[in-house]
Design an enzyme around this catalytic site. Sequence first.
Site, PDB file in Angstrom:
ATOM      1  N   ARG A   1       0.823  -1.429  -0.016  1.00 30.02           N
ATOM      2  CA  ARG A   1      -0.322  -0.098  -0.008  1.00 30.02           C
ATOM      3  C   ARG A   1       0.826   1.225  -0.131  1.00 30.02           C
ATOM      4  O   ARG A   1       2.067   1.097   0.175  1.00 30.02           O
ATOM      5  CB  ARG A   1      -1.001  -0.261   1.115  1.00 30.02           C
ATOM      6  CG  ARG A   1      -2.062  -0.842   1.239  1.00 30.02           C
ATOM      7  CD  ARG A   1      -3.554  -0.853   0.071  1.00 30.02           C
ATOM      8  NE  ARG A   1      -4.148  -1.367   0.292  1.00 30.02           N
ATOM      9  CZ  ARG A   1      -4.160  -2.222  -0.901  1.00 30.02           C
ATOM     10  NH1 ARG A   1      -3.476  -2.484  -1.036  1.00 30.02           N
ATOM     11  NH2 ARG A   1      -5.568  -3.163  -0.456  1.00 30.02           N
TER      12      ARG A   1
ATOM     13  N   GLU B   1      -4.827   7.663  -4.628  1.00 28.37           N
ATOM     14  CA  GLU B   1      -4.686   6.999  -6.008  1.00 28.37           C
ATOM     15  C   GLU B   1      -5.984   7.644  -6.936  1.00 28.37           C
ATOM     16  O   GLU B   1      -6.870   7.541  -6.358  1.00 28.37           O
ATOM     17  CB  GLU B   1      -4.613   5.350  -5.866  1.00 28.37           C
ATOM     18  CG  GLU B   1      -3.571   4.693  -5.467  1.00 28.37           C
ATOM     19  CD  GLU B   1      -3.801   3.083  -4.914  1.00 28.37           C
ATOM     20  OE1 GLU B   1      -4.350   2.999  -5.383  1.00 28.37           O
ATOM     21  OE2 GLU B   1      -2.138   3.063  -4.845  1.00 28.37           O
TER      22      GLU B   1
ATOM     23  N   HIS C   1      -1.672   0.896  -9.726  1.00 28.22           N
ATOM     24  CA  HIS C   1      -3.148  -0.647  -9.086  1.00 28.22           C
ATOM     25  C   HIS C   1      -3.178  -1.245 -10.203  1.00 28.22           C
ATOM     26  O   HIS C   1      -4.388  -1.929  -9.658  1.00 28.22           O
ATOM     27  CB  HIS C   1      -3.838  -0.099  -8.074  1.00 28.22           C
ATOM     28  CG  HIS C   1      -4.005  -0.670  -6.774  1.00 28.22           C
ATOM     29  ND1 HIS C   1      -4.421   0.053  -5.648  1.00 28.22           N
ATOM     30  CD2 HIS C   1      -3.941  -2.032  -6.829  1.00 28.22           C
ATOM     31  CE1 HIS C   1      -4.053  -0.955  -4.225  1.00 28.22           C
ATOM     32  NE2 HIS C   1      -4.079  -2.023  -5.232  1.00 28.22           N
TER      33      HIS C   1
HETATM   34  P1  NDP Z   1      -1.932 -12.443   3.879  1.00 28.41           P
HETATM   35  O1  NDP Z   1      -2.393 -11.634   4.834  1.00 28.41           O
HETATM   36  O2  NDP Z   1      -2.268 -13.651   3.439  1.00 28.41           O
HETATM   37  O3  NDP Z   1      -0.138 -11.615   4.345  1.00 28.41           O
HETATM   38  C1  NDP Z   1       0.868 -11.082   4.741  1.00 28.41           C
HETATM   39  C2  NDP Z   1       1.766 -11.155   5.023  1.00 28.41           C
HETATM   40  O4  NDP Z   1       2.989 -10.145   6.022  1.00 28.41           O
HETATM   41  C3  NDP Z   1       2.044 -12.584   6.491  1.00 28.41           C
HETATM   42  O5  NDP Z   1       3.375 -12.941   5.863  1.00 28.41           O
HETATM   43  C4  NDP Z   1       2.458 -11.582   7.346  1.00 28.41           C
HETATM   44  O6  NDP Z   1       3.130 -12.559   8.566  1.00 28.41           O
HETATM   45  C5  NDP Z   1       3.039 -10.144   7.697  1.00 28.41           C
HETATM   46  N1  NDP Z   1       3.161  -9.714   7.956  1.00 28.41           N
HETATM   47  C6  NDP Z   1       1.539  -8.623   8.352  1.00 28.41           C
HETATM   48  N2  NDP Z   1       2.157  -7.515   9.449  1.00 28.41           N
HETATM   49  C7  NDP Z   1       3.825  -7.839   9.476  1.00 28.41           C
HETATM   50  C8  NDP Z   1       4.553  -7.345  10.593  1.00 28.41           C
HETATM   51  N3  NDP Z   1       3.798  -6.045  10.963  1.00 28.41           N
HETATM   52  N4  NDP Z   1       5.650  -7.305  10.297  1.00 28.41           N
HETATM   53  C9  NDP Z   1       6.142  -8.713   9.739  1.00 28.41           C
HETATM   54  N5  NDP Z   1       5.418  -9.365   8.546  1.00 28.41           N
HETATM   55  C10 NDP Z   1       3.925  -9.230   8.886  1.00 28.41           C
HETATM   56  O7  NDP Z   1      -1.849 -10.966   3.168  1.00 28.41           O
HETATM   57  P2  NDP Z   1      -1.722 -11.141   1.083  1.00 28.41           P
HETATM   58  O8  NDP Z   1      -0.568 -11.981   0.855  1.00 28.41           O
HETATM   59  O9  NDP Z   1      -3.194 -11.577   0.668  1.00 28.41           O
HETATM   60  O10 NDP Z   1      -1.812  -9.936   0.662  1.00 28.41           O
HETATM   61  C11 NDP Z   1      -0.839  -8.598   1.074  1.00 28.41           C
HETATM   62  C12 NDP Z   1      -1.225  -7.592   0.301  1.00 28.41           C
HETATM   63  O11 NDP Z   1      -1.196  -7.073  -0.729  1.00 28.41           O
HETATM   64  C13 NDP Z   1      -2.910  -6.627   0.855  1.00 28.41           C
HETATM   65  O12 NDP Z   1      -2.931  -6.884   2.263  1.00 28.41           O
HETATM   66  C14 NDP Z   1      -2.434  -5.934  -0.173  1.00 28.41           C
HETATM   67  O13 NDP Z   1      -1.982  -4.444   0.283  1.00 28.41           O
HETATM   68  C15 NDP Z   1      -1.606  -6.169  -1.295  1.00 28.41           C
HETATM   69  N6  NDP Z   1      -2.119  -6.527  -2.257  1.00 28.41           N
HETATM   70  C16 NDP Z   1      -1.960  -5.397  -3.356  1.00 28.41           C
HETATM   71  C17 NDP Z   1      -2.526  -5.698  -4.639  1.00 28.41           C
HETATM   72  C18 NDP Z   1      -1.800  -5.022  -5.353  1.00 28.41           C
HETATM   73  O14 NDP Z   1      -2.822  -4.896  -6.755  1.00 28.41           O
HETATM   74  N7  NDP Z   1      -1.121  -4.019  -5.451  1.00 28.41           N
HETATM   75  C19 NDP Z   1      -3.472  -6.657  -4.911  1.00 28.41           C
HETATM   76  C20 NDP Z   1      -3.990  -7.897  -3.688  1.00 28.41           C
HETATM   77  C21 NDP Z   1      -3.565  -7.568  -3.034  1.00 28.41           C
HETATM   78  P3  NDP Z   1       2.840 -13.636   9.511  1.00 28.41           P
HETATM   79  O15 NDP Z   1       2.821 -14.943   8.211  1.00 28.41           O
HETATM   80  O16 NDP Z   1       4.308 -14.056  10.646  1.00 28.41           O
HETATM   81  O17 NDP Z   1       1.744 -13.663   9.610  1.00 28.41           O
HETATM   82  C1  OXD Z   2      -5.873  -6.155  -3.220  1.00 31.64           C
HETATM   83  C2  OXD Z   2      -5.501  -4.679  -4.042  1.00 31.64           C
HETATM   84  O1  OXD Z   2      -6.401  -5.843  -1.730  1.00 31.64           O
HETATM   85  O2  OXD Z   2      -6.533  -4.644  -5.178  1.00 31.64           O
HETATM   86  O3  OXD Z   2      -6.698  -6.415  -3.028  1.00 31.64           O
HETATM   87  O4  OXD Z   2      -4.516  -3.449  -3.663  1.00 31.64           O
END
Ligand code: NDP
Ligand code: OXD
Length: 295
Positions: free
Chosen positions: A210, A239, A258
């Site tokens: 983000r 955005e 995005h």
């Molecule tokens: P998940 O919830 O499946 O995974 C999150 C990961 O981040 C986990 O490995 C988690 O650790 C880690 N994490 C969370 N907080 C911390 C912290 N404080 N310190 C270290 N590691 C941390 O999320 P997704 O993989 O499904 O999605 C991630 C993000 O991608 C979404 O929230 C969104 O913001 C972004 N996104 C962007 C898109 C785009 O088009 N640009 C599209 C889709 C998503 P742990 O494994 O230990 O729990």
């Molecule tokens: C999502 C994104 O969170 O598109 O799915 O950013």
Amino acid sequence: MMDMSILIAMPNRDQQALKNELLAMDNGLDVRLWPDIGRADDIEFAVLWQHPEGLLGQLHRLRVAQSYGAGVEGILKDRDLRHNVHITRVCGSALQDSMSAYLAERIAAHNLPGRSIAETRVGLLGVGRLGLAAAQHLQSLGYQVTGWRRSAGALEGVPVMHGGEQLFALCADSDFVICLLPLTPATENMLNIHLFNHFRPDAWLINVGRGAHVVENDLIFALDNGLLRGATLDVTRVEPCPAQHPFRRHPAIESTEHTASITDPHEAAEVILSNYHNLQHSAPLLCRVDHKRGY
Ligand code: NDP
Ligand code: OXD
């Protein structure tokens, strides 16, 4: 069993396309599209993306707030969200595959001439559903991938680090640093000068998490002072990124709008329908989010 209504409230997305997908799967559903919400007390399930302010305060019988994407920060920050409302999100192979392909493409586009894939080290911050799939994809292409996550647990097949010290060490050892973290109070502003100080001067940052993960002035300072080579930003605080924003004209910044991974309405409808049925049968919901953890 009483059927409940599903509200779709995502003013900037194609609400009708999602409704069509849902009705194609079950034409008996009562699906309402914001702003025509009808009787608010019928709505127990809402699909939300950048939903209007004040909406959740009207939905007194809401039981599930389902994000139309993977991220849920827009739901969690709503002050009208009650603690007993379950939060769910979209997850699935379409979302993962598109993210993995985007990352592989941007890495290939910005790798240094003469540096082979096998020599290229990728540090992946966030190895959840999308991050782990991306890590495995990049590994299958031959890259050296190390993940970084909140918890200490290992992940099958992907080396992982955790904690502040290890984050610095990982960035110091990565040719590409990818941010695929959710936006939470703990991760906001995490891509800041303290972290950039640990980057390799020839490293490339890719932010697909983000915009609020990045301290914008710190990134510009770091690029202008050679702390890293360049950055690909798929997400920005505002955005689309305004035309006058300094990121727009910075020679070391590549922007995409995005588009790394865009929710597929069919995949979203499958998750929504499963969760709608699971809710009715008191079965566990898919792709649940922990209110406290924030992701
Ligand atoms: P998940 O919830 O499946 O995974 C999150 C990961 O981040 C986990 O490995 C988690 O650790 C880690 N994490 C969370 N907080 C911390 C912290 N404080 N310190 C270290 N590691 C941390 O999320 P997704 O993989 O499904 O999605 C991630 C993000 O991608 C979404 O929230 C969104 O913001 C972004 N996104 C962007 C898109 C785009 O088009 N640009 C599209 C889709 C998503 P742990 O494994 O230990 O729990
Ligand atoms: C999502 C994104 O969170 O598109 O799915 O950013």
